[in-house]
Design a protein around this motif. Structure first.
Motif, short mmCIF file in Angstrom:
data_model
loop_
_atom_site.label_atom_id
_atom_site.label_comp_id
_atom_site.label_asym_id
_atom_site.label_seq_id
_atom_site.Cartn_x
_atom_site.Cartn_y
_atom_site.Cartn_z
N ASP A 109 -9.77 2.99 -5.20
CA ASP A 109 -10.74 3.99 -5.70
C ASP A 109 -12.16 3.61 -5.31
O ASP A 109 -12.98 4.47 -4.98
N ILE A 113 -7.60 -0.79 -8.48
CA ILE A 113 -8.87 -0.06 -8.53
C ILE A 113 -9.68 -0.23 -7.26
O ILE A 113 -10.64 0.50 -7.03
N SER A 151 -2.48 -1.78 -14.44
CA SER A 151 -1.40 -1.40 -13.52
C SER A 151 -1.87 -0.53 -12.35
O SER A 151 -1.07 0.14 -11.70
N ARG A 152 -3.16 -0.53 -12.06
CA ARG A 152 -3.70 0.24 -10.95
C ARG A 152 -4.54 -0.65 -10.04
O ARG A 152 -5.24 -1.54 -10.52
N PRO A 180 -4.42 -5.92 -9.88
CA PRO A 180 -4.26 -4.70 -10.68
C PRO A 180 -5.10 -4.75 -11.96
O PRO A 180 -5.28 -5.81 -12.55
#
Length: 402
Positions: free
Chosen positions: A154, A151, A148-149, A145
């Motif tokens: 994406d 990536i 908190s994502r 992460p």
């Protein structure tokens, strides 16, 4: 040959002179090798290592593949060390845990530039051990992460073409396992699974699973299972829209394959898919086909106990279906006696209460079936299969699954 007097004198003078030794010591201490001995190496920032990896990959990609090229070998050695360092940051070293901040910096830099693209495209040019380390690095990055994502998801959405490289990599035995390992970890992202399912590549897996190279075929089967079971709603939509061709190929190329391991892996996967609640509509459609039931009854005649048991767990769905089509009912009724004799000697190696309960339910259903057409007429369709099934009664192997 004796040393000349002149040479002997020079040698004695050099080795015995205290002044020469005193002059030599400061020179040694000032040398780079001695400086490096006492100076601790400062670790490089993760982003700097990633940029160095990208630079080396560009360089290696532009050089000849000739292993004897000194410059290429030097660059490969540097790349080996850098990728090992990246792996150490992401996984930690021995008992030391990875540092979250360093992992986040590494991940952000890796996906911000072209490093991932370069690594995937240049993988065949790397040394074998470096490919293994690169595979682990790519795998780890999929779950790292940043703020908190994840990536990575994406990234794949914008660089979906790289999945084509990983999938077709199964065709090169030297890198098939590395690309396969990368692809499986990328499949944790729904955008990746959705792309593979909707692309023409999905049909290639039926061929990859049957490749003569056992390791590559098994790896492809593992990836195929991950693809067909991980993202349930995506898989359910795919199976609904592609039911006809998918299960036609699944039956003919996998379930009816001459290769034992292919059949074993396929029947297990079929059970996993049909018994998943998300695929309930697909399951009802599958167990309403007499041709599908014929394939499953053939698998129950296998001499391999593992395949027999897994085939039974799918066959029971045909019998338990409360809305069985007339042709399914007629075939089961026509072969009632043969099936009952078969199940009388059909048991698991170890006592299994759930299996015993399922078998009892199947036997009960078959006993109580009422044919919707004359039994003699409906039985002709299934006569060859039934005759062979009868021969296996009492001769069911109890060999332990390997």
């Amino acid at each position: 040959m004796p040393i000349s007097t002149k040479e002997e004198g020079a040698l004695k003078k050099t080795t015995s002179s205290p002044m020469s030794f005193r002059k030599l010591v400061p020179k040694i201490l000032r040398s780079n090798s001695m400086k490096n001995l006492f100076k601790s190496k400062k670790p490089r920032p993760p982003a700097e290592i990633v940029r160095d990896v990208a630079r080396l990959l560009i360089c290696i990609d532009s050089l000849s593949n000739d292993a004897t090229t000194p410059r290429r070998n030097d660059k490969l050695a540097q790349l080996d060390a850098d990728i090992r360092e990246l792996k150490s940051i992401l996984y930690g070293i021995e008992e030391s845990e990875p540092v979250a901040e360093a992992c986040a910096q590494l991940t952000q830099e890796f996906f911000a530039g072209d490093t991932m693209r370069l690594l995937i495209r240049c993988l065949p040019k790397l040394n074998f051990e470096t490919r293994k380390d690169a595979t682990r690095v790519v795998a780890n990055l999929q779950r790292q992460p940043v703020h908190s994502r994840l990536i990575a998801s994406d990234y794949w959405e914008k660089n979906i073409d790289l999945l084509d490289v990983m999938i077709t990599g199964h065709e090169d035995p030297s890198v098939a396992l590395h690309y396969g390992g990368m692809l499986r970890d990328c499949l944790r992202h729904q955008v990746v699974a959705s792309y593979v399912l909707k692309s023409a590549h999905i049909k290639k897996f039926f061929d990859y699973i049957q490749l003569p190279n056992f390791d590559v075929a098994s790896d492809a089967a593992t990836t195929f299972k991950e693809l067909m079971t991980r993202h349930k709603s995506t898989v359910a939509e795919f199976l609904t829209e592609n039911y006809s061709w998918f299960f036609s190929d699944f039956n003919s190329k996998l379930l009816e394959s001459p290769n034992y391991m292919t059949r074993r892996q396929a029947i297990k996967l079929l059970g996993d898919m049909l018994l998943d609640r998300s695929n309930s509509g697909v399951m009802v459609r599958y167990v309403s086909s007499k041709n599908n039931m014929k394939v499953l009854m053939n698998l129950m005649r296998e001499t391999h106990k593992c395949i027999q048991i897994d085939a039974f767990h799918v066959f029971k769905l045909f019998v338990a279906n409360k809305n069985k089509p007339a042709d399914i009912i007629n075939i089961l009724a026509a072969n009632r006696n043969k099936l009952l004799r078969f199940f009388d000697g059909f048991n698991t190696e170890k006592e299994d209460e759930m299996f015993a309960a399922d078998k009892a339910l199947v036997v009960k259903e078959i006993r109580e079936l009422v044919a919707t057409a004359p039994v003699g007429c409906s039985g002709e369709l299934f006569k060859p299969i039934a005759g062979q099934l009868e021969q296996s009664v009492g001769a069911v192997h109890t060999r332990k699954c390997q």
